[in-house]
Design a protein around this motif. Structure first.
Motif, PDB file in Angstrom:
ATOM      1  N   UNK A 198       0.860  -1.174   0.000  1.00 46.16           N
ATOM      2  CA  UNK A 198       0.000   0.000   0.000  1.00 46.16           C
ATOM      3  C   UNK A 198       0.897   1.226   0.000  1.00 46.16           C
ATOM      4  N   UNK A 199       0.638   2.172  -0.868  1.00 43.61           N
ATOM      5  CA  UNK A 199       1.419   3.396  -1.057  1.00 43.61           C
ATOM      6  C   UNK A 199       2.903   3.063  -1.168  1.00 43.61           C
ATOM      7  N   UNK A 237       2.507  -7.487  13.223  1.00 40.40           N
ATOM      8  CA  UNK A 237       2.693  -6.170  12.615  1.00 40.40           C
ATOM      9  C   UNK A 237       2.374  -6.247  11.132  1.00 40.40           C
ATOM     10  N   UNK A 238       1.904  -5.141  10.589  1.00 43.52           N
ATOM     11  CA  UNK A 238       1.637  -5.060   9.160  1.00 43.52           C
ATOM     12  C   UNK A 238       1.438  -3.596   8.804  1.00 43.52           C
ATOM     13  N   UNK A 239       1.199  -3.336   7.532  1.00 52.95           N
ATOM     14  CA  UNK A 239       0.890  -1.972   7.120  1.00 52.95           C
ATOM     15  C   UNK A 239      -0.539  -1.628   7.523  1.00 52.95           C
ATOM     16  N   UNK A 240      -0.814  -0.351   7.614  1.00 50.70           N
ATOM     17  CA  UNK A 240      -2.159   0.108   7.968  1.00 50.70           C
ATOM     18  C   UNK A 240      -3.055   0.010   6.737  1.00 50.70           C
ATOM     19  N   UNK A 241      -3.477  -1.193   6.467  1.00 47.83           N
ATOM     20  CA  UNK A 241      -4.225  -1.518   5.253  1.00 47.83           C
ATOM     21  C   UNK A 241      -5.631  -1.983   5.645  1.00 47.83           C
ATOM     22  N   UNK A 255      -2.596   1.766  15.509  1.00 49.93           N
ATOM     23  CA  UNK A 255      -1.889   2.359  14.371  1.00 49.93           C
ATOM     24  C   UNK A 255      -0.735   3.204  14.898  1.00 49.93           C
ATOM     25  N   UNK A 256       0.464   3.010  14.340  1.00 54.96           N
ATOM     26  CA  UNK A 256       1.641   3.763  14.774  1.00 54.96           C
ATOM     27  C   UNK A 256       2.341   4.352  13.560  1.00 54.96           C
ATOM     28  N   UNK A 257       2.882   5.545  13.723  1.00 49.45           N
ATOM     29  CA  UNK A 257       3.627   6.207  12.657  1.00 49.45           C
ATOM     30  C   UNK A 257       5.015   5.591  12.547  1.00 49.45           C
ATOM     31  N   UNK A 258       5.501   5.453  11.312  1.00 41.16           N
ATOM     32  CA  UNK A 258       6.832   4.890  11.090  1.00 41.16           C
ATOM     33  C   UNK A 258       7.533   5.630   9.972  1.00 41.16           C
ATOM     34  N   UNK A 259       8.859   5.437   9.930  1.00 43.03           N
ATOM     35  CA  UNK A 259       9.656   5.967   8.825  1.00 43.03           C
ATOM     36  C   UNK A 259       9.989   4.824   7.869  1.00 43.03           C
ATOM     37  N   UNK A 260      10.066   5.153   6.597  1.00 40.56           N
ATOM     38  CA  UNK A 260      10.424   4.149   5.588  1.00 40.56           C
ATOM     39  C   UNK A 260      11.802   4.477   5.020  1.00 40.56           C
ATOM     40  N   UNK A 261      12.609   3.448   4.808  1.00 33.82           N
ATOM     41  CA  UNK A 261      13.947   3.661   4.290  1.00 33.82           C
ATOM     42  C   UNK A 261      14.150   3.019   2.916  1.00 33.82           C
ATOM     43  N   UNK A 270       7.495   8.071   4.916  1.00 35.37           N
ATOM     44  CA  UNK A 270       6.778   7.963   6.179  1.00 35.37           C
ATOM     45  C   UNK A 270       5.560   7.099   5.923  1.00 35.37           C
ATOM     46  N   UNK A 271       5.056   6.515   6.963  1.00 37.22           N
ATOM     47  CA  UNK A 271       3.892   5.665   6.769  1.00 37.22           C
ATOM     48  C   UNK A 271       3.276   5.285   8.096  1.00 37.22           C
ATOM     49  N   UNK A 272       2.359   4.351   8.048  1.00 35.17           N
ATOM     50  CA  UNK A 272       1.674   3.885   9.242  1.00 35.17           C
ATOM     51  C   UNK A 272       1.698   2.369   9.282  1.00 35.17           C
TER      52      UNK A 272
END
Length: 634
Positions: A198-199, A237-241, A255-261, A270-272
């Motif tokens: 997702x995204x 854990x998984x994506x906020x889908x 739901x938690x905010x995360x950084x993507x690398x 950035x993502x959730x």
């Protein structure tokens, strides 16, 4: 203080940390994940181990880790068996582009296990962004990273990891096979599968050999439900889908905010994520077969106090009696009936409430073992002997009681204030409070006058008789159980001391359909108990109330956070929580919150009818019949 099952990298494992940089690794989520783990569990099982951020932080006893990536599993097995051989190979590598591509071109399956493991570490530390990506032939194809000084040889981390991995079962295979063969009731399972695309996740599938599609996630959810039924604790854990919310709707999803690398779009890094808490299905059957209550309990003065558990006390003991305990805390004592019932069963009881009127009653009925207020003393309190300040007579004139009754209340206030014995004083004040409530239609102070006159005899009985009858009832209820019991007035969140055997929690119920403000209903008698010290009457209000005490249970978020704190604080005790079907958090949310801190959670439903309505005219004619739940954690 963490239990032995949650010691974070101490002792022989100090310095233990992940050996690889790993796309989708959970290092940044550890502060969110670790508090959600059960305090005690059987074995730690992680079937999508990847970089193992949680595993290397928790350092579990007798863990099981697995992955479908054979090169990764070779690394972990080799570190366990021959860490010094891996270090020798690593020292031979140089951080140059020429060496990198020469090593990358090797077929790891033709190398010794320790050299293959060293190759994996070297490529991971020197390739671009620490990615693991293979082509269709399974060949590693990430380009050189051009890092000036990457830490390829981390001796401390490798040796600490070797000590941990030596006592770990390391498997290569499909997660279903791992769980079906190894998961047992009471085990903790951490699942970090390939995320739904997702995204920014659209790029993620390119970076892993293993790919999960919608049907794979549905199969995973079925397996999660199976191990849940078997009695395992699961965090996922998984994506906020939307699909994740659909598949795990019965459980707590945060739901938690995360950084993507790993996103190719720099603006999209950035993502959730979501963390799903899946408690084990209880393996025990707590039966609700109410035993006869001791005759002593029947002597407790009945009350119309909002939220009183007088009608549920038999069911509460039915549950509590199935556990072995000697000490108990009634954390939100209210009417005091549950604490009194536990006292009658010979338990050492701490009765706590933030309302001073509730504390006063508990002082006289639970902490007090022998002191009574004889009739002559009670009669003497009705006579003006001490200076009277006429506070009630002037401040509350025409609101709740007649001028005559207000004058008598002021006389009683002055005489009770001068009493020396704290238990006699508590009985006298409790009798005064009871007389005030009995003389009010509906027993509350949210309105003035007598427009709700229901024709009860109590409303026409002289105030002095109400007071003397209350003293008689309270005296008859005083008894000793041979234990040193205690009444406390304070915030439940700040109660300290040794962990009791059992904690009963009956907090204000939060509902968007009705308020849970005890002060609003009982401000006058709460003011009596406090002598209006430490409160400020709101003169602009018709009822002359004072500001309600702050409580986290006045909002959904506050209630959920408060329950989480209380469950964590009393995680070593048996927990029994009263809550109703028309309150929030929901049943499933309450179970998930409790399961974060208790190995087993049961829900015992009880049919119940409240004494106070929930604005029935606004809620489809609600007749006050609800399902009361007893949540039991042990």
């Amino acid at each position: 203080m963490l239990s032995k099952d949650l010691q974070i990298a101490e002792g022989d494992f100090r310095g233990c940390r992940p050996l690889l940089k790993w796309a989708g690794g959970k290092t940044q989520l550890l502060e969110e994940i670790i508090p959600k783990m059960p305090r005690k569990y059987g074995r730690y099982i992680e079937p999508f181990v990847g970089g193992g951020a949680l595993f290397f932080t928790v350092c579990p006893v007798d863990g099981v880790i697995a992955d479908s990536n054979p090169e990764l599993i070779n690394l972990y097995r080799s570190v366990a068996r021959d860490v010094e051989g891996i270090l020798r190979h690593l020292r031979q590598y140089q951080n140059t582009e020429e060496v990198f591509y020469a090593v990358r071109s090797q077929d790891w399956t033709t190398l010794s296990s320790s050299e293959a493991a060293a190759r994996t570490i070297f490529l991971n530390r020197t390739c671009f962004n620490g990615l693991y990506r293979v082509n269709r032939k399974g060949q590693f194809n990430v380009p050189f990273g051009r890092y000036r000084n990457p830490k390829v040889v981390d001796e401390d981390a490798l040796r600490a990891a070797s000590r941990l991995l030596k006592r770990t079962t390391i498997l290569c295979g499909d997660y279903r096979d791992i769980l079906r063969e190894h998961a047992r009731p009471g085990d903790f399972i951490f699942l970090d599968p390939p995320y739904l695309p997702v995204s920014v996740y659209a790029d993620f599938k390119r970076y892993t050999k293993e790919q999960f599609y919608e049907e794979d996630h549905r199969e995973l959810a079925d397996e999660v439900k199976r191990v849940h039924e078997r009695g395992c604790h699961v965090l996922l854990t998984n994506s906020n889908h939307p699909l994740v919310h659909e598949l795990y709707s019965p459980f707590l999803i945060e739901v938690v905010k995360t950084k993507r690398y790993i996103s190719s779009n720099g603006k999209g890094r950035t993502g959730e994520d979501v963390i799903v808490t899946i408690p084990p299905k209880p393996r025990f059957d707590i039966r609700l077969v109410p035993p006869p209550l001791p005759e002593q309990v029947r002597l407790y003065p009945p009350t119309r106090y909002m939220g009183s558990k007088n009608k549920l006390v038999s069911e509460i003991w039915s549950v509590a009696s199935q556990f072995q305990f000697e000490t108990a805390v009634d954390l939100f004592s209210g009417s005091g009936i549950v604490g009194y019932m536990l006292k009658s069963h010979g338990k050492t009881v701490v009765s706590n409430d933030y309302m001073f009127m509730a504390y006063t009653l508990a002082k006289g009925m639970i902490e007090n073992n022998e002191v009574t207020l004889d009739r002559d003393e009670a009669l003497g309190l009705l006579e003006p002997r001490k200076p009277v300040d006429h506070f009630v007579e002037t401040r509350f004139r025409g609101l709740y009681f007649s001028d005559k009754d207000n004058r008598l209340i002021d006389v009683l206030r002055a005489n009770i204030k001068a009493m020396k014995n704290p238990y006699k004083k508590a009985i006298a004040m409790s009798a005064l409070i009871r007389a005030c409530i009995k003389k009010r239609p509906r027993g509350i102070f949210t309105y003035v006058g007598h427009r709700y006159d229901d024709g009860r005899k109590d409303l026409v009985k002289p105030f002095s008789e109400q007071f003397l009858e209350a003293v008689k009832l309270l005296n008859a209820a005083v008894f000793s159980n041979g234990k040193k019991n205690r009444a406390r007035n304070g915030d439940a969140m700040t109660l300290k001391g040794r962990d009791p055997g059992l904690v009963y929690i009956d907090p204000p119920y939060y509902s968007p359909l009705s308020d849970n403000e005890y002060v609003r209903r009982y401000h006058f008698v709460e003011g009596l108990a406090r002598d209006w010290k430490g409160v400020e009457i709101q003169e602009h209000t018709v009822t002359k109330k004072f500001q309600s005490y702050p409580t986290p249970f006045s909002s959904l978020k506050g209630a959920a956070e408060a329950f989480d704190r209380l469950f964590r604080r009393f995680r070593e005790s048996v927990l029994i929580v009263s809550y109703s079907s028309n309150s929030l958090p929901t049943l499933d949310e309450m179970v998930a919150l409790m399961a974060k801190h208790k190995s087993h959670v049961e829900v015992v439903p009880v049919d119940y009818r409240y004494s106070f309505g929930n604005q029935g005219h606004k809620v489809s004619g609600n007749n006050n019949a609800v399902q009361e739940y007893l949540f039991v954690g042990f």
